[in-house]
Structure formats: C-alpha cells, structure tokens
Design an enzyme around this catalytic site. Structure first.
Site, PDB file in Angstrom:
ATOM      1  N   ASP A   1       0.846  -1.188   0.000  1.00 54.76           N
ATOM      2  CA  ASP A   1       0.000   0.000   0.000  1.00 54.76           C
ATOM      3  C   ASP A   1       0.887   1.245   0.000  1.00 54.76           C
ATOM      4  O   ASP A   1       1.869   1.319   0.757  1.00 54.76           O
ATOM      5  CB  ASP A   1      -0.900   0.004   1.234  1.00 54.76           C
ATOM      6  CG  ASP A   1      -1.891   1.164   1.199  1.00 54.76           C
ATOM      7  OD1 ASP A   1      -2.864   1.075   0.438  1.00 54.76           O
ATOM      8  OD2 ASP A   1      -1.673   2.148   1.938  1.00 54.76           O
ATOM      9  N   ILE A   2       0.557   2.213  -0.848  1.00 55.48           N
ATOM     10  CA  ILE A   2       1.328   3.462  -0.903  1.00 55.48           C
ATOM     11  C   ILE A   2       0.992   4.293   0.332  1.00 55.48           C
ATOM     12  O   ILE A   2      -0.174   4.560   0.625  1.00 55.48           O
ATOM     13  CB  ILE A   2       1.004   4.247  -2.189  1.00 55.48           C
ATOM     14  CG1 ILE A   2       1.362   3.393  -3.414  1.00 55.48           C
ATOM     15  CG2 ILE A   2       1.758   5.567  -2.228  1.00 55.48           C
ATOM     16  CD1 ILE A   2       0.992   4.041  -4.731  1.00 55.48           C
TER      17      ILE A   2
ATOM     18  N   GLU B   1      -4.987   2.126  -4.158  1.00 54.82           N
ATOM     19  CA  GLU B   1      -3.527   2.222  -4.188  1.00 54.82           C
ATOM     20  C   GLU B   1      -2.865   0.955  -3.668  1.00 54.82           C
ATOM     21  O   GLU B   1      -1.658   0.936  -3.438  1.00 54.82           O
ATOM     22  CB  GLU B   1      -3.051   3.428  -3.378  1.00 54.82           C
ATOM     23  CG  GLU B   1      -3.313   3.360  -1.885  1.00 54.82           C
ATOM     24  CD  GLU B   1      -4.672   3.914  -1.487  1.00 54.82           C
ATOM     25  OE1 GLU B   1      -4.839   4.247  -0.300  1.00 54.82           O
ATOM     26  OE2 GLU B   1      -5.568   4.004  -2.347  1.00 54.82           O
TER      27      GLU B   1
END
Length: 298
Positions: free
Chosen positions: A149-150, A193
């Site tokens: 996950d960003i 994301e």
C-alpha cells in the site's frame, strides 16, 4: 539478319487456329461411340470424317485412348482455375483466422489487465491465485504474497492532484514489475492504491528479500513527496505471508494474513514490512504479535 516481329493479327490468328483445333479434337473424341449425338456435334462433317478414319484405320484401343485424352484435357481446363480459386480463398480464410486470433488475444489481455497501470487486475489475480495454490499443493512448494500500500496516498492526491496521483501509481507499479522479474511472479492491482505480488516457489525468507528490494528500489527512484510524514519521497508499507498450501485449504487465508501484516506495518509507522505469523481475529484493543522491518535508507 534480323527477323521481323510477328504482328498482333498473326498471333491472334495462330491462337484462334489452335483453339479451333483443340475444340475439333475434343468434339471428335466425345462423339466417338455415340457419346455425343451427331446433331449436337460442333463440326458434324469433320466429326464424321474423323470417325471414319478412327473406325477404318485406328484400333479400338487408340480410339479409347483418344477419348480418355479428351476427358483429361477437359478436366485440366476446368479444374486448374477452380484450384487457383480454392487456394486464393484458403489464403484469405487463413489471414482472417489469424486476424481474429490476434484480436481475441488483445481482448483477453484487456479483460485481465488494469487499464491505468498495465498490470493484472484483481479478477486476474484471483484466477491465478487459485491455479498457483493448486499447483503448490500438488508439488508441495511454498507460496508467498506481498500486500503493498502506498503510504499517505490521499495526502499525495490532495497535494499534487489526481493526475499526479495516477503518475505515482504507475511509477510504483513499474518498480514492482522490475523487482518481481521472475517469469512465475505476478504483480496485480488489488484495489485503489493497493497492489500485490504473488510469488510461487518462494519461502518466507525469499518474500522478505523481495520486500526489501522493493523498498530499496523506491528509495532509489525517489518519487517526490514533500508532504509525506514518513520521507521526502513516495514510500510503501508491505505485509508478507507465506504458506505451504494443502489441496483443500482455503487460499483466502494467504491474502488475509498478508493484509494483517500490512495493517501491522502501517500501525508501526509505515515505510516498513511486517509479518503476522499466525492469522487470528484481532479485537479493537488488541495488538497483533508481529515482526516488523523498517526500510533501510529512509
């Protein structure tokens, strides 16, 4: 001494004479033994003369050979153009089949890919996970998964705009593709994301090395993110899971365990990798027993 070229009229006359000769021979051959009635013959008098000669001079075997030769000639004249037409049609059909196969391959690829990032979509990931789970159970090999996950992506969008956010997503996807370079590894967009890397024939140690490589490559690429509370560039949090699948086991556990690791990595401060060894339900006031590893150089 040069020869004068033949005039077009002379050539046409020769071709006409040849055509008439062939027609006469064919008509005579077909008229032998009453196969074509006399009144239907093209040249009755010539046919009658040839029949008399064939009857008085030629043996019956030669007359039959002449008849057969006429049939062969007629078949050749008819079948050669038909064969050429057939080959031409066959070539066109083959080209059309190849075009349709290429178009079908493009449609299959589009249905399995994320339009923005060019990596596999979630549906394709779930399909491949099912296949790899069965294969790993059959071969008794480990199967590992990274859930990525960003970090603070909403803040990134609020700071730079959604177009820049799309560019950021593509940049992270490119890093994952470069890191997961083995033929069997799969990079997919899981949602928003979040992305995943599925790694067949990979133990927990190998999965952790892959996570470290992703952190290092992102730090080297240094996608700018000045508003990040973690670093001055884009970072990710990673949850890792690895299992030895069993034939009738629940493959969703692999995903759930990686998701638990991702949650733990975020809770520990982001920009790191976390592992939850045993999947269990976590209450609101409980903290999972995890092993976390912060990315180096950030």
């Amino acid at each position: 001494m040069q020869m004068k070229p033949k005039s077009p009229l002379s050539s046409w006359t020769s071709l006409t004479a040849c055509a008439l000769a062939v027609a006469l021979l064919l008509d005579a051959a077909l008229s032998l033994n009453g196969l074509v009635p006399d009144q239907a013959a093209l040249f009755p008098s010539a046919v009658a003369s040839l029949e008399a000669v064939a009857t008085n001079v030629l043996p019956s075997g030669m007359a039959l050979a002449g008849f057969a030769s006429g049939i062969v000639l007629a078949m050749a004249v008819i079948m050669l153009p038909m064969h050429q037409i057939y080959r031409s049609r066959e070539a066109r059909l083959l080209q059309e089949r190849e075009r349709l196969a290429a178009q079908n391959a493009r449609l299959v690829h589009q249905a399995a890919s994320d339009g923005l990032l060019g990596i596999a979509n979630r549906r394709e990931f779930e399909r491949v996970l099912k296949l790899e789970w069965r294969r790993a159970a059959r071969e008794r090999q480990p199967l590992s998964l990274l859930m990525i996950d960003i970090d603070c992506f909403k803040r990134f969008n609020d700071t730079y705009g959604h177009q820049a956010g799309d560019t950021c997503l593509r940049g992270v996807a490119d890093v994952l593709r470069s890191a997961a370079a083995r033929p069997g590894d799969m990079v997919a967009r899981y949602g928003g994301e979040e992305m995943v890397v599925l790694m067949p024939h990979t133990s927990m140690e190998g999965a952790m090395r892959m996570a470290e490589r992703i952190h290092a490559m992102l730090a080297e690429r240094a996608l700018p993110f000045a508003a990040s509370p973690v670093a001055q560039h884009v970072t990710v949090s990673i949850g890792v899971s690895s299992m030895l699948p069993v034939r009738n086991g629940n493959r969703s556990v692999l995903v759930q365990q990686a998701d638990e690791g991702l949650y733990a990595a975020k809770e520990a401060g982001r920009n790191r990798t976390a592992v939850v060894p045993n999947l269990r339900l976590i209450g609101h006031d409980e903290k999972p027993q995890t092993w976390t590893h912060r990315a180096q150089g950030t």
